[in-house]
Each structure stands twice: as structure tokens, then as C-alpha cells.
Design an enzyme around this catalytic site. Structure first.
Site, PDB file in Angstrom:
ATOM      1  N   SER A 594     -43.026  40.625  39.403  1.00  8.94           N
ATOM      2  CA  SER A 594     -43.878  40.695  40.538  1.00  8.94           C
ATOM      3  C   SER A 594     -45.286  40.281  39.807  1.00  8.94           C
ATOM      4  O   SER A 594     -45.570  40.035  38.750  1.00  8.94           O
ATOM      5  CB  SER A 594     -44.305  42.431  40.692  1.00  8.94           C
ATOM      6  OG  SER A 594     -45.227  42.494  41.545  1.00  8.94           O
ATOM      7  N   TYR A 607     -45.944  51.019  39.145  1.00  9.72           N
ATOM      8  CA  TYR A 607     -45.313  49.681  39.719  1.00  9.72           C
ATOM      9  C   TYR A 607     -45.423  48.671  38.613  1.00  9.72           C
ATOM     10  O   TYR A 607     -44.662  47.901  38.001  1.00  9.72           O
ATOM     11  CB  TYR A 607     -45.281  49.324  40.873  1.00  9.72           C
ATOM     12  CG  TYR A 607     -44.798  48.117  41.563  1.00  9.72           C
ATOM     13  CD1 TYR A 607     -43.475  48.118  41.714  1.00  9.72           C
ATOM     14  CD2 TYR A 607     -45.485  46.984  41.578  1.00  9.72           C
ATOM     15  CE1 TYR A 607     -42.994  47.020  42.279  1.00  9.72           C
ATOM     16  CE2 TYR A 607     -44.710  45.722  42.372  1.00  9.72           C
ATOM     17  CZ  TYR A 607     -43.635  45.650  42.389  1.00  9.72           C
ATOM     18  OH  TYR A 607     -42.830  44.498  42.858  1.00  9.72           O
ATOM     19  N   LYS A 611     -43.080  46.475  35.888  1.00 11.07           N
ATOM     20  CA  LYS A 611     -42.853  45.115  36.159  1.00 11.07           C
ATOM     21  C   LYS A 611     -43.347  44.219  34.888  1.00 11.07           C
ATOM     22  O   LYS A 611     -42.763  43.105  34.686  1.00 11.07           O
ATOM     23  CB  LYS A 611     -43.540  44.631  37.532  1.00 11.07           C
ATOM     24  CG  LYS A 611     -42.763  44.935  38.786  1.00 11.07           C
ATOM     25  CD  LYS A 611     -41.520  44.523  38.661  1.00 11.07           C
ATOM     26  CE  LYS A 611     -40.828  44.763  40.071  1.00 11.07           C
ATOM     27  NZ  LYS A 611     -39.326  44.181  40.207  1.00 11.07           N
TER      28      LYS A 611
END
Length: 709
Positions: A594, A607, A611
Site C-alpha cells: 500500500s 494499517y 503494510k
């Protein structure tokens, strides 16, 4: 054998076709042709042929007698009316007066006699059908008939089974000469005052006929039934006892052992890797493998005479283009020692190729001909305790070889149990294998290899969004794909659509929770057992949790995020790497990272941290596995409108930046919204980038703060 003909069903089927303008004769012919084709013990994959005689109108409106004959290479199981092109019967009958006709001349004359110049080539046995007087003619390679026709005294046996009315024809290659001999033999039976009821071609097959489609079809069923009864009555008791011979150190010690996916997943990649290496296949690719494990097959492979029977050759010469003259029989393999197993497989394949080279060269010398040698690699490998392992450039091709050999096993078993299995000679097999008309069947409809042909892929999170788009793109470019997702219902729906478009044997749906290592291992084993190996992995599944790491809730969310957005990817990569290492042909691990790995957003720590760690994971796999030819890369996508942004996440992230949702998805240097297909394109590029590893590709429309550095 039971007749499948149902009067009401036949009437409805024929009425449906005639209402569309199909001639009644063709409608009736199509119905019974399909009945024959749908019984694998009669014909397999384009084998056999059927015909009917009728009348068509030409461009002048005049009636023309025609033969409706199966087009070369058509599959009787699914044949449509157009699969029986109309050929001028007068022309075909006139050809019988010629003393000889080359194959090329015959094909030319058949095409010139077609009513429709765009129709498929008529069957190579068109003249045989044309010169028989019956209105409907059926030809099959029925297992039971081959079991009695592949005997040294086959004529005596067939005369006993069928009595008066039998037309017996000694073996000869299909084409003009066979048509001549059949029609002459037919006439000879008539001259004896008998009514011909069927034709048996030595070591080849059987013809039946009648004035209606039903009559010809049911004559075939009756004839095959008589052969089956003879086999039952004549079967002698053998000294073979099931379980008498079992592979030393085998994981499966007898024919009653259930062979599981985990066992296949240990063996198949090694077979596939050896085949790819010896054939000089490009890295990260190889053949597809289809396995058949049935009681009949396993019992056969345990017979003391199994290896001897296998070495004799094909049950009917028509099968040679699918299975090669013989299969490999791996005697007493040790499945527990996988290195030894791989070495045994490699040695057996090298010896097989050497024997094939000798066969080719000796036949060319003996026949004083020059031919372009086909590849020398096996299409069937027989593994006692495991079953038939068939090889193909696609799984469909491997399935065809497996289907044919499964029936070959039945023929060999029955033939050996009642007498001596003695099919056509190597010389005859060579003539068929290198017959241009037979090879042409394999080229029908064949296209240039797609970019991902020969590659097997696995995609997680494939039921929606980026995963679905990537799976579709991989299939479109020729890969075989295993689709994994924890949402079984959604996955089934996606799989159904992709399989309908690309072929049901190109895609496999497996419900899997990637956060559970055992689930991932089981799913990977299932994919490998189904396709034979693994070359490309797109580890895509994940979620997008929000939270501040300086809060208790944020730390809790971080732990969950690490499970799915980091550790789950390692479960997938680890299971896949084991398969790739077993193959020894390299492979590629692709991770969906990401933009957040390089440019985290406020309140998006759970998150972004996971990532960021995923990019590190990708790089570590690149470092550790590069020496084995296994590449590892990632795609950094951003703001792709998928289910990941459901549940208010899109609104929350847009609000954080003072944007509307639509503005949020277009907030990049190009002001363009990124879609799943764009990310799929990046994964495909990395799958094909043979010298690229440890790389991150951005697919985000441009974000200067997230440029990898």
C-alpha cells in the site's frame, strides 16, 4: 450396456432443431451422435464418427444426395448440427472406382465435394461411411470391443461373439484403403447370402448401421453388450491378488489407501519440475498434471504383469496422438524419500525420451521416410499406489490423456484376463502418430500461446476487488488460477463467471482463511493437487483498520492488523515457496502492499505499520530465495474503490483530508481514479518481469510523498 435412447426425449430434441430449420435427418443424427459421445466407454475426446444420408437443395433448388458426416476433430458429446457437414454423395461414390488415392488427394476431393465451402473438413473415414448402403452409420472405439479385437486370434473370437453378419476387416490405416477394404468385405458377406449386421476393424473399433438413427445406435449398444458378456464369461482367474505388490516405503501401501491432496502436493511439483527442466521450458512455468486414482487403476498398477502390458502400447492407434505410443511405469517408487523419488522420475523420463528417439529413428530408416520428430516427452506416468499422472500444456489437455489412459487400463485388464493383449504394432503406431491428417486434429482451433500459458497462479482475496480483477486478468492471459477467499458464497459466484468464460478446468475456487496457517496449507495443497504445481502467487487478501497507536484500542487493532496484513501474507508465501522449491523452476511471490507503507495517514497506523512491514517481508523473501530463482515483488496501490473501503472507511479517510469521497479517490498527481484492473496490470507485469525482484511498483495515480526510496 444400457441404451440411452428415450423416444420422448428424442422427439423433443429433434422438434427443437427442426423448428430452427435443421433437416430432420440431421436432427436425428445429432441426437444419437451425442448419446454415443456422452458414453466414455464408447468414444473419447473427438474419437469415433457418425453419418447419415439425406437430400439437400443446391443453389438451383435441385435436390442433391448428400452424406452428413462428422467434421474432423469434432466432439460427439457436444456436437451441433453444423458438426455434420453435407458432402455430395455422388462424388464420394465415384471415388470408389479409383485404384488409389493419396491422403492429400482424398482431403482435397472431400473439400471440393462440400456443399458449404466454409464447413469443417469431413472425417478421414468419410469414404467408408459413403460406400456403405445404410442410411445411418455409427463408429466407436468401444472398450469392450477393443478388448476382444486386440487379441492375436481376434477374428475367431469376434466370429464367435457375433456370428453370421459379421464383417471382419484386418487392420489397415484409416483413409482410402480402409474404406476400400471395408466396402469390399461388406460386399463379400452379402455375396455369401448373409445380411451384414456390423463391421469390426481389427485393433481399431466397430461400425454399426441402420435405416434410422435409433436403429444404428441401438445396434451399437447391442454389439458392445455382446462383447461385454463375452468378457464376463471368458475372464479367467489370475494369480494376482490385490495388495500383493505394494511400493516400498510408499505413502499408499495398497489400492485401498486414500491418496490425499497433501500427498499429491509433495509428489506432483517434483514431477512437473523434472518435466519442465528436461523439456527446456521457460522458468516459472511447466506442464499441467491430471491425476486419476480409482480402484480399477490402482489394481491394474499392482498386477505382476502391469509393466509388461504398459510397454505393449495403445489400445487403438487413434489414441497415440494423445498418449504417445507408451506410458512410463515407475516400478516400486519410494514416495517417502522425495529426493530419491525425484531422481527416479528424472531417470525414467530421460530413458523414455532416449527410447522414443530410437523408435523414431528406427522407424524412419525402416520405412525410408523423413519426418519432423515430435517431442519425446511422456504424456502419461503411472505411479503404483497413486494412479495415472497425465501431462499436458493445459489441464484440459492433461485430462484428455488421463481419460484415454484410464480406458486403456480397462482394455488392457480385460484383454489380458481373457487372453493376450496384442494391439497394433509399433510400426502401425508410428504411421498413425506421424500421419498428417491425425496431427491436423490437434491443430484445430489452436492459437499462439498466451503470455502466461503454462503458468499456475494462486490469488487470495479473489472474491472481489483487486483479487477478482487480478484473477480475471491472469486467466485472460493464459494462466490456470486457484482463487482463494474466506467468503465461500461470493467466491463461488465469481468462480462460476470466470470458469464459464475461460473454461471450467482453468479456474479452481477454494474457501480459505489466510490468517490460519493450516487453512492456507490445505488450500495450497488443493491447488497443487488440482493443477500439478504453482508458479505465481498474488497475496492480496487484507483489510484497512483505523486507529491511533497511542490508545489501547489502537494497539488492539494493530495486533489484528498484523495478523491479516502481515502474518497472513507470510502463511501464503511460506506454503507457496515450499511448492516452488520442490519444483526447482523458480516462481514469483507478489504482495499487495500500500501507499501507506511509505506515506502513512493520520489515524491509520494499524494499517500503515502492517503494510510497511509487508514491504519488508517482500524484500526478505527476495533476498532469501533469489538463489533458487524465486522472485518477490510488491504493488503499492492506493485508493482503489473496493470493499476494503466499505463500512464508512472511505468517508472517514476523505473527511480526514477535507475531501468528498469522489475527490478522495481522484486525489493524485494525475487526478485519475485507480481501478482494480490497473492494479491487476501491475501484478501481471511483475509476473512476467523475469529479472525483477525486490521491487515495489506504485499504482496510485501519483503521490510524491509515497514515491519509494
Amino acid at each position: 450396456m444400457r441404451s440411452r435412447y428415450v423416444d420422448a426425449e428424442a422427439a423433443h430434441f429433434q422438434q427443437t432443431l427442426t423448428s430452427r430449420g435443421v433437416a430432420e435427418t440431421v436432427a436425428a443424427r445429432t441426437y444419437t451422435a451425442r448419446l454415443l459421445g456422452q458414453d466414455a466407454s464408447l468414444v473419447l475426446h473427438g474419437g469415433g464418427n457418425t453419418s447419415a444420408k439425406g437430400v439437400e437443395r443446391d443453389v438451383f433448388g435441385e435436390g442433391v444426395e448428400v452424406l452428413y458426416i462428422k467434421g474432423s476433430g469434432s466432439d460427439l458429446a457436444s456436437i451441433e448440427p453444423a458438426g455434420h457437414p453435407a458432402v455430395r454423395l455422388a462424388t464420394l461414390r465415384k471415388l470408389r472406382s479409383l485404384p488409389a488415392l493419396t491422403d492429400e488427394q482424398m482431403v482435397n476431393e472431400l473439400r471440393l465435394a462440400l456443399l458449404d465451402a466454409h464447413a469443417p473438413n469431413p472425417s478421414v473415414e468419410t469414404l467408408l461411411h459413403a460406400w456403405l448402403p445404410a442410411r445411418f452409420v455409427d463408429h466407436t472405439h468401444a472398450d469392450a470391443v477393443l478388448s476382444i479385437a486386440d487379441q492375436p486370434d481376434a477374428e475367431r473370437i469376434c466370429s464367435h461373439v457375433y456370428g453370421r453378419g459379421l464383417v471382419w476387416v484386418p487392420y489397415v490405416m484409416p483413409g482410402f484403403e480402409l474404406a476400400k477394404r471395408c466396402s469390399d468385405a461388406f460386399d463379400a458377406v452379402v455375396k455369401k447370402g448373409e445380411t451384414p449386421t456390423l463391421i469390426v476393424l481389427e485393433k481399431h473399433g466397430i461400425f454399426t448401421f441402420g435405416e434410422t438413427a435409433k436403429e444404428s445406435y441401438e445396434a451399437m449398444i447391442a454389439a458392445v453388450t455382446r462383447a461385454e458378456r463375452y468378457l464376463t464369461d471368458s475372464r479367467r482367474t489370475t494369480s494376482f491378488l490385490p495388495g500383493q505388490i505394494s511400493p516400498a516405503g510408499s505413502l499408499a501401501s495398497s489400492r485401498h489407501m486414500l491418496w490425499g491432496n497433501s500427498d499429491r502436493a509433495r509428489l506432483l511439483p517434483r514431477i512437473r519440475g523434472v518435466l519442465a527442466k528436461l523439456a527446456g521450458e521457460a522458468g516459472e512455468s511447466g506442464p499441467l498434471l491430471s491425476v486419476r486414482t480409482t480402484d480399477t487403476v490402482l489394481s491394474f498398477l499392482e498386477r505382476p504383469d502391469a509393466e509388461e502390458l504398459v510397454a505393449i502400447g495403445c489400445a487403438t492407434p487413434d489414441h497415440v496422438i494423445r498418449t504417445k505410443p507408451t506410458a512410463i511405469f515407475l516400478s516400486k517408487p519410494d514416495y517417502a524419500d522425495l529426493d530419491e523419488f525425484r531422481n527416479r522420475v528424472e531417470h525414467a523420463i530421460v530413458q523414455y525420451a532416449h527410447a522414443y528417439d530410437n523408435y523414431f529413428e528406427s522407424m524412419c530408416r525402416a520405412k525410408n521416410v523423413q519426418r519432423k520428430k515430435l517431442d519425446p516427452w511422456p504424456r502419461v506416468i503411472l505411479l503404483p499406489g497413486v494412479g495415472i499422472c497425465a501431462v499436458g500444456r493445459t489441464l484440459k489437455e492433461a485430462d484428455i490423456a488421463a481419460d484415454i489412459y484410464e480406458h486403456t487400463v480397462q482394455v488392457m485388464t480385460d484383454a489380458a484376463d481373457i487372453g493376450t493383449y496384442e494391439p497394433v504394432s509399433r510400426s502401425d503406431l508410428f504411421d498413425m502418430e506421424y500421419w498428417s491428417l491425425e496431427q491436423a486434429k490437434l491443430q484445430l482451433g489452436k492459437k499462439a500461446p498466451a503470455p502466461l500459458s503454462g503458468k499456475i497462479a494462486l490469488v487470495t482475496g479473489a472474491a472481489s476487488g483487486i483479487g477478482q480483477a487480478t484473477a480475471a486478468k491472469l486467466l485472460q492471459l493464459g494462466a490456470h488460477v486457484a482463487l482463494l477467499d474466506r467468503d465461500g458464497e461470493a467466491l463461488a459466484h465469481v468462480h462460476e463467471g470466470l470458469a464459464a468464460k475461460h473454461g471450467k478446468r482453468t479456474a479452481l475456487a477454494i474457501t480459505c482463511d489466510v490468517t490460519q496457517s493450516k487453512s492456507v496449507i490445505a488450500a495450497t495443497n488443493s491447488a497443487v493437487a488440482f493443477f500439478g504445481g504453482l508458479d505465481i502467487v498474488v497475496s492480496n487478501a487484507g483489510n484497512a483498520p483505523e486507529g491511533r497507536l497511542d490508545t489501547a484500542r489502537g494497539e488492539e487493532v494493530l495486533r489484528d492488523s498484523l495478523e491479516i496484513n502481515l502474518l497472513a501474507h507470510n502463511h501464503v508465501a511460506r506454503a507457496a515457496s515450499e511448492v516452488m522449491l520442490a519444483q526447482g523452476t523458480g516462481g514469483v511471490l507478489l504482495f499487495n502492499a500500500s501507499k501507506a507503507a511509505f506515506n502513512p495517514g493520520a489515524g491509520f497506523g494499524p494499517y500503515a505499520v502492517a503494510k510497511s512491514a509487508l514491504v519488508g517481508l517482500m524484500r526478505q523473501y527476495a533476498v532469501d530465495l533469489g538463489k533458487y530463482g524465486i522472485r518477490s515483488n510488491a504493488v503499492n496501490a492506493d485508493r482503489v474503490r473496493t470493499q476494503l473501503f466499505g463500512g464508512g472507511l472511505a468517508e472517514s479517510r476523505a473527511k480526514n483530508r477535507g475531501l468528498t469521497v469522489d475527490e478522495y479517490f481522484r486525489s493524485n498527481l494525475l487526478s485519475r481514479e485507480v481501478e482494480g484492473e490497473h492494479v491487476a496490470d501491475a501484478f501481471v507485469y511483475l509476473a512476467l518481469a523475469a529479472v525483477t525482484t525486490g521491487c515495489v511498483i506504485t499504482v496510485d495515480g501519483g503521490n510524491s510523498s509515497a514515491f519509494p526510496r
